[in-house]
Write an enzyme that holds these catalytic residues in place. Structure first.
Site, PDB file in Angstrom:
ATOM      1  N   ASP A  83       0.829  -1.202   0.000  1.00 14.31           N
ATOM      2  CA  ASP A  83       0.000   0.000   0.000  1.00 14.31           C
ATOM      3  C   ASP A  83       0.862   1.249   0.000  1.00 14.31           C
ATOM      4  O   ASP A  83       0.526   2.266   0.618  1.00 14.31           O
ATOM      5  CB  ASP A  83      -0.928  -0.004   1.234  1.00 14.31           C
ATOM      6  CG  ASP A  83      -2.057   1.005   1.118  1.00 14.31           C
ATOM      7  OD1 ASP A  83      -2.571   1.444   2.174  1.00 14.31           O
ATOM      8  OD2 ASP A  83      -2.426   1.385  -0.017  1.00 14.31           O
TER       9      ASP A  83
ATOM     10  N   LYS B 129       2.772   2.949  -6.218  1.00 19.33           N
ATOM     11  CA  LYS B 129       2.368   1.955  -7.234  1.00 19.33           C
ATOM     12  C   LYS B 129       3.550   1.369  -8.009  1.00 19.33           C
ATOM     13  O   LYS B 129       3.568   0.198  -8.319  1.00 19.33           O
ATOM     14  CB  LYS B 129       1.382   2.596  -8.208  1.00 19.33           C
ATOM     15  CG  LYS B 129       1.898   3.904  -8.818  1.00 19.33           C
ATOM     16  CD  LYS B 129       0.796   4.725  -9.447  1.00 19.33           C
ATOM     17  CE  LYS B 129       1.360   6.069  -9.903  1.00 19.33           C
ATOM     18  NZ  LYS B 129       0.325   6.956 -10.449  1.00 19.33           N
TER      19      LYS B 129
ATOM     20  N   ASP C  74      -3.332  -3.015  -2.346  1.00 16.02           N
ATOM     21  CA  ASP C  74      -4.339  -1.979  -2.491  1.00 16.02           C
ATOM     22  C   ASP C  74      -4.120  -1.242  -3.814  1.00 16.02           C
ATOM     23  O   ASP C  74      -3.066  -1.324  -4.428  1.00 16.02           O
ATOM     24  CB  ASP C  74      -4.243  -0.966  -1.325  1.00 16.02           C
ATOM     25  CG  ASP C  74      -5.415   0.008  -1.321  1.00 16.02           C
ATOM     26  OD1 ASP C  74      -5.280   1.085  -0.715  1.00 16.02           O
ATOM     27  OD2 ASP C  74      -6.466  -0.302  -1.927  1.00 16.02           O
ATOM     28  N   ASN C  75      -5.140  -0.498  -4.278  1.00 16.73           N
ATOM     29  CA  ASN C  75      -5.020   0.440  -5.399  1.00 16.73           C
ATOM     30  C   ASN C  75      -4.627  -0.158  -6.737  1.00 16.73           C
ATOM     31  O   ASN C  75      -3.929   0.488  -7.535  1.00 16.73           O
ATOM     32  CB  ASN C  75      -4.014   1.557  -5.047  1.00 16.73           C
ATOM     33  CG  ASN C  75      -4.317   2.202  -3.731  1.00 16.73           C
ATOM     34  OD1 ASN C  75      -3.567   2.058  -2.782  1.00 16.73           O
ATOM     35  ND2 ASN C  75      -5.441   2.898  -3.641  1.00 16.73           N
TER      36      ASN C  75
ATOM     37  N   GLU D  19     -11.625   4.431  -1.040  1.00 20.67           N
ATOM     38  CA  GLU D  19     -11.861   4.828   0.361  1.00 20.67           C
ATOM     39  C   GLU D  19     -12.631   6.149   0.477  1.00 20.67           C
ATOM     40  O   GLU D  19     -12.266   7.148  -0.122  1.00 20.67           O
ATOM     41  CB  GLU D  19     -10.538   4.921   1.139  1.00 20.67           C
ATOM     42  CG  GLU D  19      -9.454   5.758   0.516  1.00 20.67           C
ATOM     43  CD  GLU D  19      -8.447   4.935  -0.272  1.00 20.67           C
ATOM     44  OE1 GLU D  19      -8.849   3.923  -0.875  1.00 20.67           O
ATOM     45  OE2 GLU D  19      -7.278   5.303  -0.318  1.00 20.67           O
TER      46      GLU D  19
HETATM   47  O1  LIG Z   1       0.047   6.812  -2.836  1.00 22.62           O
HETATM   48  C1  LIG Z   1      -0.785   6.034  -2.319  1.00 22.62           C
HETATM   49  N1  LIG Z   1      -0.328   5.057  -1.489  1.00 22.62           N
HETATM   50  C2  LIG Z   1      -1.180   4.178  -0.912  1.00 22.62           C
HETATM   51  N2  LIG Z   1      -2.489   4.217  -1.069  1.00 22.62           N
HETATM   52  C3  LIG Z   1      -3.034   5.201  -1.857  1.00 22.62           C
HETATM   53  C4  LIG Z   1      -4.439   5.244  -1.973  1.00 22.62           C
HETATM   54  O2  LIG Z   1      -5.178   4.314  -1.314  1.00 22.62           O
HETATM   55  C5  LIG Z   1      -5.035   6.228  -2.770  1.00 22.62           C
HETATM   56  C6  LIG Z   1      -4.252   7.160  -3.449  1.00 22.62           C
HETATM   57  C7  LIG Z   1      -4.957   8.175  -4.261  1.00 22.62           C
HETATM   58  C8  LIG Z   1      -5.124   9.465  -3.744  1.00 22.62           C
HETATM   59  C9  LIG Z   1      -5.806  10.399  -4.486  1.00 22.62           C
HETATM   60  C10 LIG Z   1      -6.300  10.064  -5.743  1.00 22.62           C
HETATM   61  F1  LIG Z   1      -6.972  10.987  -6.467  1.00 22.62           F
HETATM   62  C11 LIG Z   1      -6.124   8.776  -6.259  1.00 22.62           C
HETATM   63  C12 LIG Z   1      -5.428   7.835  -5.507  1.00 22.62           C
HETATM   64  C13 LIG Z   1      -2.842   7.133  -3.344  1.00 22.62           C
HETATM   65  C14 LIG Z   1      -2.045   8.130  -4.120  1.00 22.62           C
HETATM   66  C15 LIG Z   1      -1.766   7.884  -5.463  1.00 22.62           C
HETATM   67  C16 LIG Z   1      -1.053   8.809  -6.196  1.00 22.62           C
HETATM   68  C17 LIG Z   1      -0.637  10.008  -5.593  1.00 22.62           C
HETATM   69  F2  LIG Z   1       0.033  10.899  -6.311  1.00 22.62           F
HETATM   70  C18 LIG Z   1      -0.912  10.232  -4.243  1.00 22.62           C
HETATM   71  C19 LIG Z   1      -1.629   9.309  -3.510  1.00 22.62           C
HETATM   72  C20 LIG Z   1      -2.223   6.146  -2.530  1.00 22.62           C
HETATM   73 MG   LIG Z   2      -3.958   2.644  -0.640  1.00 17.58          MG
END
Ligand SMILES: O=c1[nH]cnc2c(O)cc(-c3ccc(F)cc3)c(-c3ccc(F)cc3)c12
Ligand SMILES: [Mg+2]
Length: 217
Positions: A141, A144, A169-170, A199
């Site tokens: 998590d 990516k 995740d993701n 989430e």
């Molecule tokens: O980075 C993450 N690490 C672990 N889990 C994440 C998650 O559950 C969601 C997101 C996320 C946030 C905002 C969005 F619009 C889309 C996705 C991120 C993430 C991805 C790229 C980013 F540039 C910054 C945050 C992460």
């Molecule tokens: Mg995540």
């Protein structure tokens, strides 16, 4: 505002959650994210699947890559048996500092170790420096692009055994380029995809991938 979102979340938790009560910390964090500010916690449907995995697997040694504020670390550790432990790695020092406070607030500091280093460097030292023999559960998590790097490193270090679970995740938002192809294409894993809501967003779909290691010890 001199504070960060993570500091504001911690303040809210300290003011509204019951000290020593992991469930209260999680419920309060969810409330903060639903009413005050969104945060990237593996919560709701993602957390429910994580709970299910931990309850069924009853892991002894868990590794989480990407602690953030410690939400999923608390979610995992609250369901661990007395002697089980979770090592969680967070490269961002500000996040790691908040996570340590959240873990303490939940009363889980004896089960969770937050390490503020780069995941690759820690994975290489798990056997020698962190007294790990095998990993029963790995939760990916963090960033990516690092999922595939780190899972290959974990395999190289022979840290998985038959039945070990790798939960990611993701895999849809923002996606984990190369990871899904790699893990689904590998004969050493049996993978299952779960379509889940992103989430705290009822109108956005994400995905999580559960992979059971069946390869050689
Ligand atoms: O980075 C993450 N690490 C672990 N889990 C994440 C998650 O559950 C969601 C997101 C996320 C946030 C905002 C969005 F619009 C889309 C996705 C991120 C993430 C991805 C790229 C980013 F540039 C910054 C945050 C992460
Ligand atoms: Mg995540």
């Amino acid at each position: 505002k001199g504070t960060t979102r993570e500091q504001r979340a911690l303040k809210y938790l300290k003011e509204h959650a019951r000290q020593g009560d992991p469930d209260s910390v999680l419920e309060t964090f969810d409330e903060f994210c639903r009413t005050q500010e969104w945060a990237m916690n593996a919560a709701e449907e993602k957390g429910d699947i994580l709970d299910e995995i931990v309850r069924e697997l009853q892991p002894t040694t868990c590794l989480e890559l990407g602690t953030y504020c410690g939400y999923s670390a608390v979610r995992i550790a609250r369901n661990l048996s007395p002697s089980a432990r979770l090592i969680t790695i967070e490269v961002n020092p500000d996040y790691a500092a908040v996570a340590r406070e959240v873990v303490k607030l939940a009363g889980l500091q004896d089960k969770i170790e937050v390490i503020n280093l780069d995941s690759a460097d820690v994975i290489r030292e798990l056997k020698t420096k962190y007294d790990v023999t095998k990993l029963d559960l790995v939760f990916l998590d963090h960033w990516k692009y690092l999922y595939i790097r780190d899972i290959k490193l974990i395999e190289e270090e022979k840290l998985l055994k038959k039945g070990s679970v790798v939960f990611a995740d993701n895999v849809i938002i923002p996606g984990a380029p190369g990871y899904l192809e790699y893990i689904r294409g590998s004969k050493n894993y049996k993978s299952t995809f779960y379509s889940v809501h992103f989430e705290y967003m009822d109108d956005m779909k994400d995905g999580v991938e559960k992979s059971v290691y069946i390869g050689d010890e």
